[in-house]
Scaffold this motif. Structure first.
Motif, PDB file in Angstrom:
ATOM      1  N   GLU A 125       4.159 -24.265   2.154  1.00  0.00           N
ATOM      2  CA  GLU A 125       2.738 -23.575   1.916  1.00  0.00           C
ATOM      3  C   GLU A 125       1.569 -24.082   2.273  1.00  0.00           C
ATOM      4  O   GLU A 125       0.646 -23.401   2.262  1.00  0.00           O
ATOM      5  CB  GLU A 125       2.725 -23.823  -0.036  1.00  0.00           C
ATOM      6  CG  GLU A 125       2.530 -25.199  -0.252  1.00  0.00           C
ATOM      7  CD  GLU A 125       3.814 -25.879  -0.633  1.00  0.00           C
ATOM      8  OE1 GLU A 125       3.649 -27.055  -1.280  1.00  0.00           O
ATOM      9  OE2 GLU A 125       5.075 -25.408   0.017  1.00  0.00           O
ATOM     10  N   ARG A 126       1.871 -25.138   3.316  1.00  0.00           N
ATOM     11  CA  ARG A 126       0.416 -25.738   3.799  1.00  0.00           C
ATOM     12  C   ARG A 126       0.920 -25.858   5.276  1.00  0.00           C
ATOM     13  O   ARG A 126       0.292 -26.316   6.243  1.00  0.00           O
ATOM     14  CB  ARG A 126       0.171 -27.191   3.273  1.00  0.00           C
ATOM     15  CG  ARG A 126      -0.300 -27.475   1.765  1.00  0.00           C
ATOM     16  CD  ARG A 126      -1.147 -26.414   1.458  1.00  0.00           C
ATOM     17  NE  ARG A 126      -2.532 -26.624   2.370  1.00  0.00           N
ATOM     18  CZ  ARG A 126      -3.300 -27.467   2.083  1.00  0.00           C
ATOM     19  NH1 ARG A 126      -3.257 -28.426   1.239  1.00  0.00           N
ATOM     20  NH2 ARG A 126      -4.400 -27.668   3.026  1.00  0.00           N
ATOM     21  N   GLY A 173      -5.876 -21.567  10.109  1.00  0.00           N
ATOM     22  CA  GLY A 173      -4.737 -22.089   9.402  1.00  0.00           C
ATOM     23  C   GLY A 173      -5.094 -21.933   7.938  1.00  0.00           C
ATOM     24  O   GLY A 173      -3.976 -21.547   7.160  1.00  0.00           O
ATOM     25  N   THR A 174      -6.024 -22.093   7.523  1.00  0.00           N
ATOM     26  CA  THR A 174      -6.331 -21.778   5.801  1.00  0.00           C
ATOM     27  C   THR A 174      -6.223 -20.334   5.740  1.00  0.00           C
ATOM     28  O   THR A 174      -5.754 -19.787   4.524  1.00  0.00           O
ATOM     29  CB  THR A 174      -7.827 -21.960   5.559  1.00  0.00           C
ATOM     30  OG1 THR A 174      -8.085 -23.496   5.904  1.00  0.00           O
ATOM     31  CG2 THR A 174      -8.250 -21.746   4.303  1.00  0.00           C
ATOM     32  N   PHE A 183      -3.629 -15.270   3.468  1.00  0.00           N
ATOM     33  CA  PHE A 183      -3.147 -14.298   3.629  1.00  0.00           C
ATOM     34  C   PHE A 183      -1.876 -13.733   4.600  1.00  0.00           C
ATOM     35  O   PHE A 183      -1.615 -12.455   4.936  1.00  0.00           O
ATOM     36  CB  PHE A 183      -4.530 -13.471   4.529  1.00  0.00           C
ATOM     37  CG  PHE A 183      -5.630 -13.567   3.582  1.00  0.00           C
ATOM     38  CD1 PHE A 183      -5.875 -12.982   2.304  1.00  0.00           C
ATOM     39  CD2 PHE A 183      -6.627 -14.492   4.020  1.00  0.00           C
ATOM     40  CE1 PHE A 183      -7.036 -13.096   1.680  1.00  0.00           C
ATOM     41  CE2 PHE A 183      -7.847 -14.717   3.123  1.00  0.00           C
ATOM     42  CZ  PHE A 183      -8.085 -14.002   2.099  1.00  0.00           C
ATOM     43  N   GLY A 184      -1.350 -14.784   5.319  1.00  0.00           N
ATOM     44  CA  GLY A 184      -0.243 -14.635   6.410  1.00  0.00           C
ATOM     45  C   GLY A 184      -0.706 -14.422   7.650  1.00  0.00           C
ATOM     46  O   GLY A 184      -1.979 -14.625   7.897  1.00  0.00           O
ATOM     47  N   ALA A 185       0.226 -14.020   8.657  1.00  0.00           N
ATOM     48  CA  ALA A 185      -0.254 -13.923  10.003  1.00  0.00           C
ATOM     49  C   ALA A 185      -0.907 -12.644  10.416  1.00  0.00           C
ATOM     50  O   ALA A 185      -1.525 -12.652  11.400  1.00  0.00           O
ATOM     51  CB  ALA A 185       1.069 -14.134  10.709  1.00  0.00           C
ATOM     52  N   ARG A 236       2.482 -10.332   6.118  1.00  0.00           N
ATOM     53  CA  ARG A 236       1.141 -10.495   5.548  1.00  0.00           C
ATOM     54  C   ARG A 236       1.574 -11.028   4.048  1.00  0.00           C
ATOM     55  O   ARG A 236       2.694 -11.150   3.687  1.00  0.00           O
ATOM     56  CB  ARG A 236       0.381  -9.241   5.242  1.00  0.00           C
ATOM     57  CG  ARG A 236       1.129  -8.188   4.422  1.00  0.00           C
ATOM     58  CD  ARG A 236       0.331  -7.212   4.299  1.00  0.00           C
ATOM     59  NE  ARG A 236       1.030  -5.857   3.196  1.00  0.00           N
ATOM     60  CZ  ARG A 236       0.318  -4.681   2.859  1.00  0.00           C
ATOM     61  NH1 ARG A 236      -1.025  -4.625   3.559  1.00  0.00           N
ATOM     62  NH2 ARG A 236       1.071  -4.033   2.239  1.00  0.00           N
ATOM     63  N   GLY A 237       0.702 -11.899   3.568  1.00  0.00           N
ATOM     64  CA  GLY A 237       0.811 -12.435   2.446  1.00  0.00           C
ATOM     65  C   GLY A 237       1.177 -13.947   2.500  1.00  0.00           C
ATOM     66  O   GLY A 237       1.607 -14.432   3.661  1.00  0.00           O
ATOM     67  N   ALA A 238       0.904 -14.810   1.563  1.00  0.00           N
ATOM     68  CA  ALA A 238       0.845 -16.331   1.651  1.00  0.00           C
ATOM     69  C   ALA A 238       2.475 -16.874   1.930  1.00  0.00           C
ATOM     70  O   ALA A 238       3.182 -15.882   1.220  1.00  0.00           O
ATOM     71  CB  ALA A 238       0.067 -16.957   0.631  1.00  0.00           C
ATOM     72  N   PRO A 239       2.490 -17.815   2.488  1.00  0.00           N
ATOM     73  CA  PRO A 239       4.006 -18.268   2.610  1.00  0.00           C
ATOM     74  C   PRO A 239       4.389 -18.914   1.513  1.00  0.00           C
ATOM     75  O   PRO A 239       3.541 -19.109   0.526  1.00  0.00           O
ATOM     76  CB  PRO A 239       3.814 -19.364   3.686  1.00  0.00           C
ATOM     77  CG  PRO A 239       2.725 -19.448   4.366  1.00  0.00           C
ATOM     78  CD  PRO A 239       1.842 -18.465   3.423  1.00  0.00           C
ATOM     79  N   THR A 240       5.620 -18.646   0.847  1.00  0.00           N
ATOM     80  CA  THR A 240       6.214 -18.854  -0.267  1.00  0.00           C
ATOM     81  C   THR A 240       6.053 -20.478  -0.439  1.00  0.00           C
ATOM     82  O   THR A 240       6.576 -21.269   0.278  1.00  0.00           O
ATOM     83  CB  THR A 240       7.837 -18.479  -0.645  1.00  0.00           C
ATOM     84  OG1 THR A 240       7.857 -17.196  -0.118  1.00  0.00           O
ATOM     85  CG2 THR A 240       8.097 -18.748  -1.858  1.00  0.00           C
TER      86      THR A 240
END
Length: 565
Positions: free
Chosen positions: A192-193, A381-382, A387-389, A552-556
């Motif tokens: 997640e980071r 990176g933030t 939001f994903g890539a 798209r979307g934040a990593p799990t």
């Protein structure tokens, strides 16, 4: 198979234990018990990359993150990465000075760079195997030490032969460091980071080539060219000592055999390809040596694929190419790399050969773009973590393409301010898009092939930048010849339509036409560079279509990380 926070048994009789998480969101325990037949998934063709399959059970223990967290270890890795990549660009500024001091030809002095590139290309494929065999921490420390020693020996060189030999010695650890660093980042940082970590890690990947000409220009112009090698000595010593204290130990795999046949195939293929690319402009792109090298590269690569699909322990798990998100990221990384290295090569050449700037002033002109990336890469990176890539990549590609299109307006009288603005816009795009693209691709790979993914990613960056720049240079050379012919045909020095200015120059003797030839050459060279920037801008803009397929979307949070395999 589904994973449940409360555990339970599936219809197939698979039992899963409870997954617990700490208060900061990191996974503390993730143990999956499966019957023996489930192990067959390792040898089968990988399935869809979303979500990645969990790693199989392994007797080796999971890599433990250091108690102090991952921030300090990441800084240590950035030091090594920065030093190894900085040396690829800082040397180019000093080559004319070294040539004059050693008294050698232009073709001979280029082997200072060519020998490094060829050796690095051969070494990179075995990085993953060495990391598993020796241990990632131990390999990283020894690579830093050897790189530092070889750098000092390069600075002590008294002739070209000695310099080339020590550059080869320097390239061996130089090829190991990038893959080892990237693999360690994915071992130490929670999923997640990973975006924030890779944003900082990108300071070594992209910023080092950007500041290399500035540092090198100052050292060459005001101190001594040998300092471009000696500067690595204190950095390497500090980095190695810090790695001993800070980095967590990663268990090795001494029982894993070496795929010697696969190594010979991929090493021969890469050596042939890079040699053809490096020497194509001087030997001739349609000459027999270059055509034979290209044919050898293609055939050895095909043989490598056949070998890797057959052996039990492949050097590189090429089945990772079945994961489209990873392949997509490789295409986008290649696109961005070609545009970036084209700008780093052509702009300094233009500033020094056309506008007459010194190496130091040339470096100062390139400095704002490097500082732009320093600021934006951690922000990228933030953004990836939130939001994903997809959107950072789209915005980054659009900005990069815009900067390249602005650079395509280059002319002999262009101001430094206009150049700086164009390069800063392009750098902003690279700062926002490069690391999210790379991170998004690597994050889709299952843990048991993550090391191969790191190796392939590094290889693709090296080969694509070298091959892309060579292709552009071939186009620039052809354009220069055509433009010179076209413009010369318009200049009449005799007959009824003769230009009186040219006639006056001819009356001064053979040297009278030199100023006209110099002016014509500068205009032709600049126009050819303009076409190169326009082409790379078009290719980068087309990459936006590929970026639409990124996740798209934040990593799990708490997702599995690469294990020792």
């Amino acid at each position: 198979m589904s994973t449940s926070g409360t555990g339970g048994a599936s219809a197939a009789g698979v039992v899963e234990t409870e997954r617990t998480e700490s208060t900061d969101g990191r996974t503390a325990t993730a143990v999956v018990a499966r019957p023996a037949p489930a192990a067959s998934t390792r040898s089968g063709t990988p399935g869809p990359p979303s979500p990645p399959p969990p790693p199989p059970l392994s007797p080796e223990p999971e890599v433990q993150r250091p108690a102090r967290g991952w921030g300090l270890p990441l800084v240590v890795l950035i030091i090594g990465m920065f030093m190894s990549i900085l040396d690829t660009s800082i040397v180019n500024v000093a080559i004319p000075v070294i040539q004059k001091q050693f008294g050698v030809s232009t073709d001979s002095i280029q082997w200072i760079s060519t020998s490094y590139t060829l050796t690095e290309g051969v070494i990179v494929p075995i990085s993953a195997w060495l990391g598993a065999r020796v241990g990632l921490k131990r390999l990283y420390i020894w690579s830093l030490v050897l790189f530092t020693v070889a750098s000092a020996l390069c600075g002590l060189s008294g002739d070209l032969g000695t310099m080339i030999f020590f550059r080869i010695m320097q390239a061996i650890p130089g090829g190991l460091i990038p893959v080892t660093c990237l693999t360690l980042v994915y071992r130490l940082v929670p999923r997640e980071r990973i975006g924030a970590a890779m944003g900082l890690y990108g300071l070594g990947v992209v910023v080092a080539p950007g500041v290399g000409p500035t540092i090198g220009g100052y050292l060459v112009e005001y101190i001594d060219w040998r300092l471009i090698f000696y500067i690595n000595v204190p950095i390497g010593i500090v980095g190695a000592l810090a790695a001993v204290v800070v980095l967590a130990k990663v268990p090795s795999e001494p029982s894993k055999p070496f795929d010697f046949v696969g190594f010979l195939c991929v090493a021969g293929s890469l050596f042939s390809l890079l040699l053809a690319v490096e020497e194509g402009s001087s030997w001739g792109w349609t000459s027999y040596p270059v055509l034979i090298l290209f044919a050898l590269a293609v055939n050895l690569l095909a043989l490598f694929v056949v070998v890797e699909l057959q052996v039990k322990h492949p050097l590189l798990n090429i089945r990772i190419f079945a994961y489209w998100p990873f392949v997509n990221s490789l295409l986008l990384v290649s696109t961005l790399s070609v545009g970036f290295f084209a700008e780093l090569f052509y702009i300094p050449t233009f500033l020094q050969n056309v506008q007459g700037w010194t190496p130091w002033n040339t470096g100062l002109t390139l400095l704002p773009q490097a500082m732009t990336m320093v600021v934006l890469m951690p922000l990228a990176g933030t953004l990836y973590d939130k939001f994903g890539a997809r959107w950072p990549a789209i915005i980054g590609l659009l900005l990069t393409a815009t900067g390249l299109f602005l650079l395509s307006r280059i002319n002999v009288d262009i101001s430094r301010g206009e150049l700086v603005v164009s390069m800063v816009i392009m750098a902003a795009g690279l700062g926002l898009g490069f690391m999210p693209v790379m991170t998004g691709g690597l994050s889709t790979l299952p843990p048991d092939v993550a090391d191969s993914g790191s190796t392939v990613n590094t290889l693709v960056q090296r080969v694509s930048s070298a091959f892309g720049l060579a292709a552009l240079t071939a186009m620039v050379t052809a354009n220069q010849a055509q433009f010179m012919s076209d413009r010369s045909a318009l200049l009449q020095g005799s007959g009824a339509g003769a230009d009186p200015r040219i006639v006056a120059m001819q009356e001064q003797g053979p040297s009278g036409l030199i100023p006209l030839w110099q002016q014509l050459s500068m205009h032709v060279q600049t126009e050819a560079y303009s076409n190169a920037f326009f082409l790379t801008g078009c290719v980068t803009l087309a990459g936006v279509v590929l970026a639409l397929f990124l996740r798209r979307g934040a990593p799990t949070a708490g997702a599995e990380k690469p294990m020792v395999h």
